[in-house]
Design an enzyme around this catalytic site. Structure first.
Site, mmCIF file in Angstrom:
data_model
loop_
_atom_site.group_PDB
_atom_site.id
_atom_site.type_symbol
_atom_site.label_atom_id
_atom_site.label_comp_id
_atom_site.label_asym_id
_atom_site.label_seq_id
_atom_site.Cartn_x
_atom_site.Cartn_y
_atom_site.Cartn_z
ATOM 1 N N CYS A 334 -0.471 0.593 -11.290
ATOM 2 C CA CYS A 334 -1.253 0.238 -12.486
ATOM 3 C C CYS A 334 -0.491 0.376 -13.801
ATOM 4 C CB CYS A 334 -2.557 1.020 -12.579
ATOM 5 S SG CYS A 334 -3.050 1.916 -11.131
ATOM 6 N N ARG A 363 3.746 9.203 -2.722
ATOM 7 C CA ARG A 363 2.799 10.262 -3.070
ATOM 8 C C ARG A 363 3.171 11.509 -2.290
ATOM 9 N NH1 ARG A 363 -2.636 6.485 -3.087
ATOM 10 N NH2 ARG A 363 -1.800 5.068 -4.650
ATOM 11 N N GLN A 381 0.731 -0.774 -0.889
ATOM 12 C CA GLN A 381 -0.618 -1.325 -0.946
ATOM 13 C C GLN A 381 -0.570 -2.831 -1.145
ATOM 14 O OE1 GLN A 381 -2.177 0.880 -4.291
ATOM 15 N NE2 GLN A 381 -3.375 2.165 -2.909
ATOM 16 N N HIS A 385 -4.072 -6.108 -9.955
ATOM 17 C CA HIS A 385 -4.854 -5.721 -11.125
ATOM 18 C C HIS A 385 -5.325 -6.973 -11.832
ATOM 19 C CE1 HIS A 385 -2.550 -2.046 -10.286
ATOM 20 N NE2 HIS A 385 -3.698 -1.475 -10.612
ATOM 21 N N LYS A 464 -15.629 3.283 -8.295
ATOM 22 C CA LYS A 464 -14.996 2.402 -7.317
ATOM 23 C C LYS A 464 -15.868 2.170 -6.109
ATOM 24 C CE LYS A 464 -12.409 6.336 -5.577
ATOM 25 N NZ LYS A 464 -11.202 6.799 -4.903
#
Ligand SMILES: [Zn+2]
Ligand SMILES: [Zn+2]
Length: 634
Positions: A334, A363, A381, A385, A464
């Protein structure tokens, strides 16, 4: 005083009456079979006093599949395990032993390490206890007394637990064992009809790597032997579908201790990965997304702006450069996409802008939480966006949910949708969250998608919709996510110029539909038990030449099919035909052709993974393959 039974009738009891007293007042049979009191969803030990007006439900030995009834049975079994271990291994120290989903465990510090083989002996000791019979006594004492008692017994873990305990200290005793425990517990051991110790593992005291490593013994227990048998059978089936096992067996990927949580994709695993990547690119293009690429590492200043430095830092890999500069490897795309959007003036005519990027993300998950492909440190992923105006949110959410339906339909997956709402550490005002949460609710309703609400489970920048799947072992994993965000674009000062020549705030929809490729392939491997549909199969067709003279024709056939874009390999090992056919079956290859004297372009004996056989010309075979690809589905 009175308590209220499930059928709303009231039961008169003397003040201070316990759950067991209430059960006795109803009948001796109930008193004998009762294992637990449940009250407004909370469980309570039968030995504890009831309150005036309390709603009371009794769970009994007949509630054999009720999670709370199973939990109390398993917790009591964990105490039997501790008693058995203390008897068999003098000098052992006991730590904690709670019930968990599907069973229980107990952590011990053994004077000498034990092995899987020891479990049998321990289990036999538990059986002996069950045969003798045990009943549990509860007592409440002061912390000082409890501490004294465990000091005398030389149980340092219990002493530490007493020191940090809050509220009433209670002990439960059965046979030769007394445990510091809140309960609840069974009255006695009669309801425990089946116990099984299942495995051994290492576990740090209090889950902290800096502490001593203890030995964890896992087990499970049921109200009947038949229930245990059924559970073990399901476990056995699940093991054969476990993606970690299939991943090695099918040569898809492996892990190495030099980079924990980061898969090494083998050529066959990569074939699956690329098939999904092609699907992602094709559909993104069809649906008006633009493919972009942004950096992997960024100065700390960016993470401060995005809010990740404050809220997500412990999950990030940091790269110190010098005294003033620290970089971090991106855990999400993002912030990079925010910079990209902000790199030019945007007008209402430019919106919506849909940036897609499947970049590698890192991560720093705890080592203990890593699990095959389903919990990794290296994540990719199918991320995007969508930057849009307030008025465009509806139609962009519609487009995203259509896309989601399409994708999950291909795999026959039926995930559960969760609407995750504002968390305690949210950015922004309640009014803003009322608006963004409302948008997501209305989108779910327009698409008639059932959902449950995860109160406070939203991300710090927006609510979400999460999609969850349960794997064959019954564990729940999150796949896709759709988030509506007004905060991050505001932190980056992102706006667009409206038709009114004024600046307006921009909204961002963060969406990853499959979730991560890693986890998705892990779930798919289990979902298909390794028998991937044709379009995903690492090898779509295997050619087996019967003998030396057939090799040339086989290689020629392979070249022609490969030129059409199909994945074809040749097994020309010296092994027998039978062995090579069997191996193709074990590898779950969708089509196999054994190429002998009778084969030619006009006549090929084709075996399908499902067992059917047919004779096809090369043209017919190609047509079959093209149809398989055109109708990508199971
Ligand atoms: Zn306990
Ligand atoms: Zn995002």
């Amino acid at each position: 005083m009175k308590v209220v039974l499930p059928d709303s009738t009231e039961l008169e009891l003397p003040d201070g009456a316990t759950g067991l007293d209430a059960a006795r007042a109803i009948g001796p049979k109930l008193a004998e079979q009762a294992v637990l009191v449940r009250s407004n969803g909370a469980v309570q030990d039968l030995r504890l006093p009831l309150q005036d007006g309390q709603p009371v439900q009794f769970l009994t030995t007949r509630d054999t599949s009720d999670p709370d009834a199973l939990s109390v049975l398993r917790h009591s079994s964990a105490h039997l395990l501790a008693e058995a271990v203390r008897r068999l291994y003098p000098g052992v120290k006991v730590a904690i032993g709670p019930p968990i989903e599907n069973g229980f465990y107990y952590d011990f510090e053994f004077p000498e390490p034990i092995r899987e083989d020891d479990l049998e002996k321990i289990e036999a000791e538990i059986q002996r206890e069950l045969k003798e019979g045990r009943s549990w006594e509860r007592e409440e004492i002061s912390a000082a007394e409890a501490k004294q008692r465990f000091l005398e017994e030389n149980e340092p873990y219990k002493v530490e637990l007493v020191d940090t305990a809050e509220g009433q200290i209670s002990l439960y005793t059965q046979g030769e064992f007394t445990d510091l425990c809140r309960g609840p517990h069974l009255q006695d051991s009669k309801p425990i009809k089946a116990v099984k110790l299942t495995s051994l593992a290492g576990a740090y005291w209090r889950g902290d790597e800096k502490n001593k490593q203890l030995t964890r013994i896992y087990g499970t227990a049921f109200y009947s032997q038949a229930d245990l048998d059924q559970y073990l059978e399901r476990l056995e089936q699940a093991k054969t579908r476990d993606h970690r096992r299939l991943g090695l067996q099918l040569d898809l990927f492996h892990f190495d201790e030099h980079s924990p949580g980061s898969p090494f994709w083998h050529p066959k695993g990569m074939a699956i990965y690329n098939a999904l990547e092609e699907l992602r690119r094709r559909e993104n293009e069809r649906r008006g997304y633009s493919e972009v690429k942004t950096p992997l590492i960024y100065d700390k200043a960016l993470w401060i702006t995005s809010g990740h430095w404050e809220k997500f830092r412990e999950n990030m890999f940091l790269i110190p450069i010098d005294e003033e500069h620290t970089y971090a490897i991106k855990p999400m795309n993002c912030p990079g996409h925010m910079l990209l959007f902000g790199s030019a003036l945007r007008s209402y005519r430019d919106l919506p802008i849909r940036y897609a990027e499947a970049a590698p993300l890192h991560r720093n998950e705890l080592a203990g939480a890593l699990h095959g492909l389903t919990r990794v440190r290296y994540v990719t992923q199918d991320d995007a966006h969508i930057f849009c105006t307030r008025e465009q949110i509806d139609s962009e959410l519609d487009g995203t949910l259509d896309y989601l339906r399409y994708l999950y339909g291909i795999f026959g997956l039926e995930p559960r949708a969760e609407l995750s709402t504002r968390p305690d550490n949210k950015l922004g005002t309640d009014e803003e969250w009322d608006f963004t949460e409302g948008e997501l609710v209305r989108a779910l309703e327009r698409h008639e998608i059932d959902y449950f609400v995860g109160e406070g489970e939203g991300s710090f920048y927006g609510p979400k919709i999460d999609l969850h799947m349960t794997d064959v072992l019954g564990r729940s994993w999150q796949l896709g996510t759709i988030q509506l965000d007004a905060q991050m674009p505001a932190r980056f000062g992102l706006t667009y110029m409206g038709a009114d020549n004024a600046e307006h705030p921009v909204f961002v929809i963060h969406r990853a539909l499959l979730g991560s490729f890693e986890r998705f392939i892990g779930i798919l491997t289990e979902h298909y038990a390794g028998a991937f549909p044709f379009w995903l199969a690492p090898v779509q067709l295997r050619l087996i030449p019967v003998a030396e003279p057939h090799r040339e024709a086989v290689h020629e056939l392979q070249r022609r099919l490969a030129a059409e874009g199909f994945r074809v390999d040749v097994d020309e090992r010296d092994d027998t035909l039978g062995k090579r056919i069997r191996d193709a079956e074990l590898e779950k290859v969708p089509y196999t052709i054994v190429y002998g004297d009778r084969e030619s372009d006009s006549s090929l004996a084709v075996r399908e993974r499902r067992g059917e056989q047919s004779t096809l010309s090369l043209e017919e075979l190609l047509e079959r393959f093209r149809v398989e690809i055109a109708t990508i589905s199971t």
